[in-house]
Design an enzyme around this catalytic site. Structure first.
Site, PDB file in Angstrom:
ATOM      1  N   SER A  18       0.809  -1.213   0.000  1.00 43.37           N
ATOM      2  CA  SER A  18       0.000   0.000   0.000  1.00 43.37           C
ATOM      3  C   SER A  18       0.842   1.262   0.000  1.00 43.37           C
ATOM      4  CB  SER A  18      -0.948   0.026   1.201  1.00 43.37           C
ATOM      5  OG  SER A  18      -0.264  -0.120   2.404  1.00 43.37           O
ATOM      6  N   CYS A  19       0.657   2.033  -1.046  1.00 47.22           N
ATOM      7  CA  CYS A  19       1.070   3.435  -1.123  1.00 47.22           C
ATOM      8  C   CYS A  19       2.552   3.687  -1.401  1.00 47.22           C
ATOM      9  CB  CYS A  19       0.664   4.203   0.134  1.00 47.22           C
ATOM     10  SG  CYS A  19      -1.086   4.137   0.497  1.00 47.22           S
ATOM     11  N   ASP A  20       2.765   4.735  -2.158  1.00 44.63           N
ATOM     12  CA  ASP A  20       4.091   5.308  -2.396  1.00 44.63           C
ATOM     13  C   ASP A  20       3.941   6.819  -2.413  1.00 44.63           C
ATOM     14  OD1 ASP A  20       6.049   2.957  -3.347  1.00 44.63           O
ATOM     15  OD2 ASP A  20       4.043   2.566  -4.127  1.00 44.63           O
ATOM     16  N   ASP A  41      -2.807   3.330  -2.343  1.00 49.86           N
ATOM     17  CA  ASP A  41      -3.107   1.942  -2.699  1.00 49.86           C
ATOM     18  C   ASP A  41      -3.983   1.333  -1.616  1.00 49.86           C
ATOM     19  OD1 ASP A  41      -1.440   2.334  -4.872  1.00 49.86           O
ATOM     20  OD2 ASP A  41       0.327   1.644  -3.784  1.00 49.86           O
TER      21      ASP A  41
END
Length: 462
Positions: A18-20, A41
């Protein structure tokens, strides 16, 4: 002994995914600008909305109801634009009228994240934006609230108990801060130039510019630090092994490479390209996917506006980044606001998450229809994507005028984001109509061919 269930196993496997979040500062960027970007994400069936809240004053003693708990309200909150999962109070990412931008990341380490309901990391994103006019002040706001109220509670709209600690990348017109937490303990690092990205793993090592006053003693008491070697936050608070964050590490490295590739020339377009990159894993697909994206361009010159681009739809490759500029008299962003269920929302009732209401906003519904065409008709899908990218390019060209010369007539920008959303929806509707006409044409052609085949067969039989 607690046995691992299928749900536990699924949650374990989801954790790295999840996530950037990215930030680039001069001299990595073109011109004297800060470029901030994030992919959120989340579960693939989750709707992300983009909403605006104006600045507001409050009376002493007023409270604010966050996702799970009620806390003391500030005397004044700044105007904010947020991209958030439609079921919760906080936000995955956003900006405020002072051009502070914040995005959060899920992180896991030695400290258990399975605490009672408290503030979500996403609540802290919104609270930091509403209460701080600089990036450093946002660090102070978040850490003070963390100390007072703690962090905890399910981060998904179901009963899976998906929980995590949080890291935050925070920027303003002059600098950025990386804030990483483990329970109530935290460390923060100032970023004054260059670029930085974070991806679900601790990244602060020995350069610590602010920290929880009891952090080192706590770590020493746990046996995680001997009190003698140089203190390294990531080493001390991370897992004993890196297997659980291997995917995050891969995305972090790939994201860093993409930033390095354009070092010295990073622009909003560069950041959008990074967020759209699927080979790196930054643009995530699958059960966890990129459900919303944000790119902000913040000039260091305080007389120039920041421009904040949001998709409000899944998969930035199939979405349009639409511009938002803070001006007076802004109106609610209706086309990207999900239905509200108030006190009847299953999130507010206990036991929570007993049902899932429809949270699709107007743009999401149209985007969903077009996405199905893109998936099933390659050539038509390519044309749809090209038309969406052209619309985005035209908007960005217009925004460059404001970024370079300022805003002379702010009243014209009151409906900027909403107008851009309507332009996108008009484009989508036009493409849907073209696709429908093509389908009718193909059907008629097939029927004609069938009739000709039948006629030939009949003639040959005589």
């Amino acid at each position: 002994m607690k046995l691992e269930t299928a749900s536990d196993s699924a949650r374990f496997n989801m954790q790295p995914s999840s996530c950037d979040t990215f930030v680039a500062l001069p001299p990595s960027t073109e011109g004297q600008r800060i470029i901030f970007g994030k992919n959120s994400d989340r579960p693939c069936d989750e709707v992300q909305e983009v909403v605006y809240f104006p600045a507001r004053d409050y009376d002493p003693g007023e409270k604010v109801e966050c996702t799970y708990i009620e806390i003391e309200q500030a005397a004044h909150t700044h105007a904010v634009v947020l991209s958030r999962p439609a079921w919760l109070w906080g936000a995955e990412m956003g900006a405020n009228e002072h051009q502070v931008c914040i995005g959060n990341e899920a992180v896991w380490g030695r400290e258990s994240a399975d605490g009672d309901e408290a503030l979500l990391g996403m609540d802290l994103v919104r609270l930091g934006l509403e209460r701080a006019d600089t990036a450093e002040k946002a660090v102070d706001v978040i850490t003070e609230l963390l100390e007072k109220y703690d962090q905890g509670g399910s981060c998904m709209e179901d009963e899976s108990g998906f929980t995590y600690h949080n890291s935050f990348l925070i920027s303003d017109r002059m600098e950025a801060w990386l804030l990483e937490t483990s329970g109530k303990h935290w460390a923060a690092e100032r970023v004054e130039d260059g670029y930085r990205n974070i991806s679900n793993q601790y990244g602060i090592t020995t350069k610590i510019d602010k920290e929880h006053p009891e952090m080192r003693e706590y770590a020493r008491g746990k046996g995680w630090w001997d009190g003698k070697t140089q203190f390294n936050f990531a080493t001390v608070f991370s897992f004993l092994t890196t297997a659980r964050i291997e995917a995050a590490g891969s995305r972090y490295c790939e994201g860093k490479k993409l930033l390095e590739k354009s070092n010295g020339h990073i622009t909003a377009e560069t950041m959008m390209d990074i967020l759209r990159d699927k080979d790196s894993g930054v643009n995530m697909e699958g059960m966890f996917m990129t459900t919303g994206s944000m790119v902000s361009v913040i000039p260091r010159d305080p007389s120039l506006p920041g421009v904040h681009y949001f998709t409000a739809t899944p998969d930035p490759e199939r979405s349009v980044f639409k511009p938002f500029i803070f001006v007076k008299n802004l109106l609610p962003l209706k086309e990207t606001s999900s239905p509200s269920y108030g006190a009847d929302d299953p999130v507010k009732k206990k036991p929570r998450f007993q049902s899932k209401p429809d949270r699709k906003h107007e743009l999401f519904v149209k985007h969903e229809l077009v996405a199905a065409i893109i998936d099933s008709h390659k050539e038509r899908g390519k044309k749809i994507t090209e038309s969406m990218r052209q619309l985005e390019k035209e908007n960005m060209t217009r925004m460059e005028e404001f970024l370079s010369h300022g805003v002379e007539e702010p009243d014209f920008l009151v409906k900027l984001f909403s107008t851009s959303v309507k332009e996108e929806m008009d484009t989508l509707l036009m493409q849907l109509q073209i696709s429908a006409n093509d389908l009718v044409s193909e059907t008629l052609k097939l029927q004609k061919n069938k009739t000709q085949v039948v006629s030939l067969y009949t003639a040959s039989s005589l």
